[in-house]
Motif scaffolding. Structure first.
Motif, PDB file in Angstrom:
ATOM      1  N   GLU A 108     -16.552 -20.009 -11.108  1.00  0.00           N
ATOM      2  CA  GLU A 108     -17.193 -18.707 -11.376  1.00  0.00           C
ATOM      3  C   GLU A 108     -17.024 -18.323 -12.842  1.00  0.00           C
ATOM      4  N   ILE A 109     -15.825 -18.481 -13.379  1.00  0.00           N
ATOM      5  CA  ILE A 109     -15.577 -18.165 -14.798  1.00  0.00           C
ATOM      6  C   ILE A 109     -16.421 -19.092 -15.685  1.00  0.00           C
ATOM      7  N   LYS A 111     -19.232 -20.505 -14.937  1.00  0.00           N
ATOM      8  CA  LYS A 111     -20.642 -20.103 -14.808  1.00  0.00           C
ATOM      9  C   LYS A 111     -20.940 -18.886 -15.689  1.00  0.00           C
ATOM     10  N   GLU A 112     -20.058 -17.898 -15.646  1.00  0.00           N
ATOM     11  CA  GLU A 112     -20.255 -16.689 -16.454  1.00  0.00           C
ATOM     12  C   GLU A 112     -20.169 -17.012 -17.950  1.00  0.00           C
ATOM     13  N   THR A 113     -19.262 -17.899 -18.306  1.00  0.00           N
ATOM     14  CA  THR A 113     -19.107 -18.292 -19.708  1.00  0.00           C
ATOM     15  C   THR A 113     -20.345 -19.053 -20.179  1.00  0.00           C
ATOM     16  N   ASN A 116     -23.099 -16.861 -20.958  1.00  0.00           N
ATOM     17  CA  ASN A 116     -22.732 -15.822 -21.941  1.00  0.00           C
ATOM     18  C   ASN A 116     -22.744 -14.438 -21.309  1.00  0.00           C
ATOM     19  N   LYS A 117     -22.271 -14.359 -20.098  1.00  0.00           N
ATOM     20  CA  LYS A 117     -22.228 -13.088 -19.369  1.00  0.00           C
ATOM     21  C   LYS A 117     -20.823 -12.495 -19.508  1.00  0.00           C
ATOM     22  N   PHE A 118     -20.609 -11.814 -20.619  1.00  0.00           N
ATOM     23  CA  PHE A 118     -19.299 -11.246 -20.934  1.00  0.00           C
ATOM     24  C   PHE A 118     -19.363  -9.729 -20.761  1.00  0.00           C
ATOM     25  N   THR A 119     -19.365  -9.299 -19.503  1.00  0.00           N
ATOM     26  CA  THR A 119     -19.473  -7.874 -19.205  1.00  0.00           C
ATOM     27  C   THR A 119     -18.190  -7.377 -18.545  1.00  0.00           C
ATOM     28  N   GLU A 122     -18.246  -8.013 -14.739  1.00  0.00           N
ATOM     29  CA  GLU A 122     -17.835  -9.367 -14.345  1.00  0.00           C
ATOM     30  C   GLU A 122     -16.328  -9.544 -14.504  1.00  0.00           C
ATOM     31  N   ASN A 126     -13.822 -10.513 -11.498  1.00  0.00           N
ATOM     32  CA  ASN A 126     -12.952 -11.685 -11.579  1.00  0.00           C
ATOM     33  C   ASN A 126     -11.481 -11.293 -11.518  1.00  0.00           C
ATOM     34  N   TYR A 168     -11.257 -15.405 -20.830  1.00  0.00           N
ATOM     35  CA  TYR A 168     -12.532 -14.754 -20.528  1.00  0.00           C
ATOM     36  C   TYR A 168     -12.474 -13.276 -20.939  1.00  0.00           C
TER      37      TYR A 168
END
Length: 180
Positions: A108-109, A111-113, A116-119, A122, A126, A168
């Motif tokens: 999951e981490i 995938k987000e990385t 570039n989904k650094f919200t 999220e 997590n 993250y």
């Protein structure tokens, strides 16, 4: 090898209502009991286990069931090793499942990385997942009476997940200019 003392609970409860029988089984498994066969389980002898099994013995009686609670030891070292191996195998099953969930967390981490989904949303999600993993490992650890083989792997994997979330989180803060 020091002689290990166990508490042996044998019980028989009415088949209906199944809900009560299942709740009893879950309670005993939740304490870390190893079933030698249907209605026969073992736990290491501790004051806490003694107290809790006496309460369960009373619950069995209230279910119109029958039970006997005994203190026991293995006949010899080989028998003791067999029982300890059963306890370790049960915990290793749980540790293996835990390790699978850690893999999911890491994926999951990743995938987000990659996206570039650094919200903050999220990060919070997590963080909640990591706390669940921490809590779960603590529950397993408390029932690991004899040091299962996957215990170290699980502890190390959780530390890796914690480090991964820290990295993250830094990326999230950087993305929102929090560190400047």
């Amino acid at each position: 090898m020091n002689q290990i003392t166990w508490l042996l609970l044998t019980y028989k409860v009415p088949p209906e209502p199944a809900k009560k029988r299942i709740a009893l089984w879950r309670k005993l498994k939740g304490m870390g009991a190893v079933y030698l066969q249907n209605g026969v389980c073992l736990l290491p002898k501790t004051d806490d286990h003694t107290r809790r099994l006496k309460i369960i013995e009373n619950e069995i009686s209230e279910m119109s069931g029958d039970s006997v609670l005994l203190e026991t030891v293995a006949l010899d070292g080989a028998q003791a090793e067999k029982v300890v191996a059963r306890f370790k195998a049960d915990r290793d099953e749980e540790y293996a499942e835990f390790l699978d969930k850690c893999k999911d967390f890491e994926a999951e981490i990743a995938k987000e990385t990659a996206a570039n989904k650094f919200t903050y949303a999220e990060l919070e999600e997590n963080d909640v997942d990591l706390r669940k993993l921490q809590s779960w490992l603590e529950k397993i650890r408390k029932l690991d009476f004899y040091g299962a083989t996957l215990a170290t792997d699980a502890r190390e994997r959780l530390q890796a997940c914690e480090s991964l979330l820290d990295v993250y989180a830094k990326r999230v803060f950087e993305a929102h200019d929090e560190n400047r």
